[in-house]
Scaffold this motif. Structure first.
Motif, PDB file in Angstrom:
ATOM      1  N   THR A 234       0.819  -1.208   0.000  1.00 27.76           N
ATOM      2  CA  THR A 234       0.000   0.000   0.000  1.00 27.76           C
ATOM      3  C   THR A 234       0.856   1.263   0.000  1.00 27.76           C
ATOM      4  O   THR A 234       0.339   2.363   0.172  1.00 27.76           O
ATOM      5  CB  THR A 234      -0.939   0.009   1.226  1.00 27.76           C
ATOM      6  OG1 THR A 234      -0.157   0.040   2.415  1.00 27.76           O
ATOM      7  CG2 THR A 234      -1.861  -1.194   1.222  1.00 27.76           C
TER       8      THR A 234
ATOM      9  N   ASP B 210      -6.212   3.206   7.596  1.00 28.78           N
ATOM     10  CA  ASP B 210      -6.133   3.808   6.263  1.00 28.78           C
ATOM     11  C   ASP B 210      -4.717   3.668   5.732  1.00 28.78           C
ATOM     12  O   ASP B 210      -3.744   3.773   6.480  1.00 28.78           O
ATOM     13  CB  ASP B 210      -6.502   5.293   6.332  1.00 28.78           C
ATOM     14  CG  ASP B 210      -7.953   5.514   6.716  1.00 28.78           C
ATOM     15  OD1 ASP B 210      -8.794   4.646   6.392  1.00 28.78           O
ATOM     16  OD2 ASP B 210      -8.242   6.548   7.342  1.00 28.78           O
ATOM     17  N   ASN B 211      -4.615   3.439   4.431  1.00 24.21           N
ATOM     18  CA  ASN B 211      -3.290   3.324   3.830  1.00 24.21           C
ATOM     19  C   ASN B 211      -3.093   4.413   2.776  1.00 24.21           C
ATOM     20  O   ASN B 211      -4.046   5.071   2.356  1.00 24.21           O
ATOM     21  CB  ASN B 211      -3.071   1.926   3.261  1.00 24.21           C
ATOM     22  CG  ASN B 211      -4.066   1.592   2.187  1.00 24.21           C
ATOM     23  OD1 ASN B 211      -4.096   2.241   1.138  1.00 24.21           O
ATOM     24  ND2 ASN B 211      -4.904   0.593   2.425  1.00 24.21           N
ATOM     25  N   CYS B 212      -1.858   4.604   2.376  1.00 28.67           N
ATOM     26  CA  CYS B 212      -1.505   5.709   1.473  1.00 28.67           C
ATOM     27  C   CYS B 212      -2.184   5.598   0.112  1.00 28.67           C
ATOM     28  O   CYS B 212      -2.575   6.622  -0.450  1.00 28.67           O
ATOM     29  CB  CYS B 212       0.005   5.779   1.310  1.00 28.67           C
ATOM     30  SG  CYS B 212       0.845   6.152   2.861  1.00 28.67           S
ATOM     31  N   ILE B 213      -2.311   4.401  -0.415  1.00 27.81           N
ATOM     32  CA  ILE B 213      -2.965   4.248  -1.724  1.00 27.81           C
ATOM     33  C   ILE B 213      -4.380   4.806  -1.657  1.00 27.81           C
ATOM     34  O   ILE B 213      -4.810   5.546  -2.538  1.00 27.81           O
ATOM     35  CB  ILE B 213      -2.993   2.770  -2.167  1.00 27.81           C
ATOM     36  CG1 ILE B 213      -1.596   2.286  -2.515  1.00 27.81           C
ATOM     37  CG2 ILE B 213      -3.918   2.587  -3.362  1.00 27.81           C
ATOM     38  CD1 ILE B 213      -1.536   0.824  -2.879  1.00 27.81           C
ATOM     39  N   ASP B 214      -5.122   4.455  -0.604  1.00 26.35           N
ATOM     40  CA  ASP B 214      -6.504   4.918  -0.486  1.00 26.35           C
ATOM     41  C   ASP B 214      -6.594   6.398  -0.104  1.00 26.35           C
ATOM     42  O   ASP B 214      -7.511   7.094  -0.530  1.00 26.35           O
ATOM     43  CB  ASP B 214      -7.267   4.062   0.523  1.00 26.35           C
ATOM     44  CG  ASP B 214      -7.413   2.626   0.041  1.00 26.35           C
ATOM     45  OD1 ASP B 214      -7.430   2.408  -1.188  1.00 26.35           O
ATOM     46  OD2 ASP B 214      -7.498   1.726   0.887  1.00 26.35           O
ATOM     47  N   LEU B 215      -5.632   6.882   0.682  1.00 20.72           N
ATOM     48  CA  LEU B 215      -5.624   8.300   1.050  1.00 20.72           C
ATOM     49  C   LEU B 215      -5.218   9.168  -0.138  1.00 20.72           C
ATOM     50  O   LEU B 215      -5.604  10.323  -0.224  1.00 20.72           O
ATOM     51  CB  LEU B 215      -4.667   8.548   2.219  1.00 20.72           C
ATOM     52  CG  LEU B 215      -5.085   7.955   3.565  1.00 20.72           C
ATOM     53  CD1 LEU B 215      -3.975   8.125   4.586  1.00 20.72           C
ATOM     54  CD2 LEU B 215      -6.367   8.600   4.058  1.00 20.72           C
ATOM     55  N   GLY B 216      -4.399   8.596  -1.035  1.00 21.25           N
ATOM     56  CA  GLY B 216      -3.969   9.329  -2.222  1.00 21.25           C
ATOM     57  C   GLY B 216      -2.743  10.196  -2.022  1.00 21.25           C
ATOM     58  O   GLY B 216      -2.408  11.001  -2.886  1.00 21.25           O
TER      59      GLY B 216
END
Length: 171
Positions: free
Chosen positions: A24, A55-61
């Motif tokens: 992620t 929450d992970n960075c991919i989903d947070l953007g």
């Protein structure tokens, strides 16, 4: 047509590459595979990512470390996706499932955002300590055209007796 069978080392490094695709992290994707000491069975896998159910960075953007201007290889404790490295996740996953990994072998693959292999990658000091404590005996890391083999016993013998600016850079 030639059907060339990959060596077991190439085979497991390819599996580590596939595992890295689940990472992620927006900066680098790592995958780890731990196999039995006879190179016959996969015991566990792991990739770098945020802790479960967070929450992970991919989903947070975005990458919080990029936003804060933190260089690669520093201040891992401030990272969401690399807070748990692939090596750590593989060890943790074994513990969660009650899988024995003492005397096992680890395979590690790292990839940059552009899809190139991370040059000169090796486990960080935190991961080396955990690999040592888990009883893993060897670590193979994918290189651009080959792989590097690390004997964990060498890490134990060369573990710093004191910390200096030279041996703590990047930590």
């Amino acid at each position: 047509m030639t059907n060339q069978r990959p060596s077991k080392i190439e085979y497991y490094l390819n599996i580590a590459k596939a595992v890295s695709k689940r990472s992620t992290c927006l900066r680098r994707k790592f995958g780890a595979v731990i196999v039995s000491d006879d190179y016959e069975s996969i015991m566990t896998t792991g990739y770098n990512g945020a802790p479960r159910k967070t929450d992970n960075c991919i989903d947070l953007g975005y990458c919080a470390r990029d936003k804060a201007g933190i260089p690669h290889g520093q201040r891992y404790e401030l990272c969401r996706a690399s807070a748990t490295h692939a090596e750590q996740n593989a060890i943790i996953n074994a513990a969660r499932e009650g899988i024995k990994i003492k005397n096992c072998i680890m395979f590690l693959y790292g990839e940059n955002p552009d899809g190139t292999i991370v040059e000169n990658a090796e486990p960080c000091r935190m991961c080396k300590s955990q690999i040592i404590n888990a009883g893993i005996t060897k670590v193979y890391v994918k290189r651009i055209n080959d792989y590097e083999e690390y004997d964990v016993e060498d890490w134990i013998k060369n573990y710093p007796k004191e910390f200096t600016p030279e041996n703590t850079e990047g930590y």
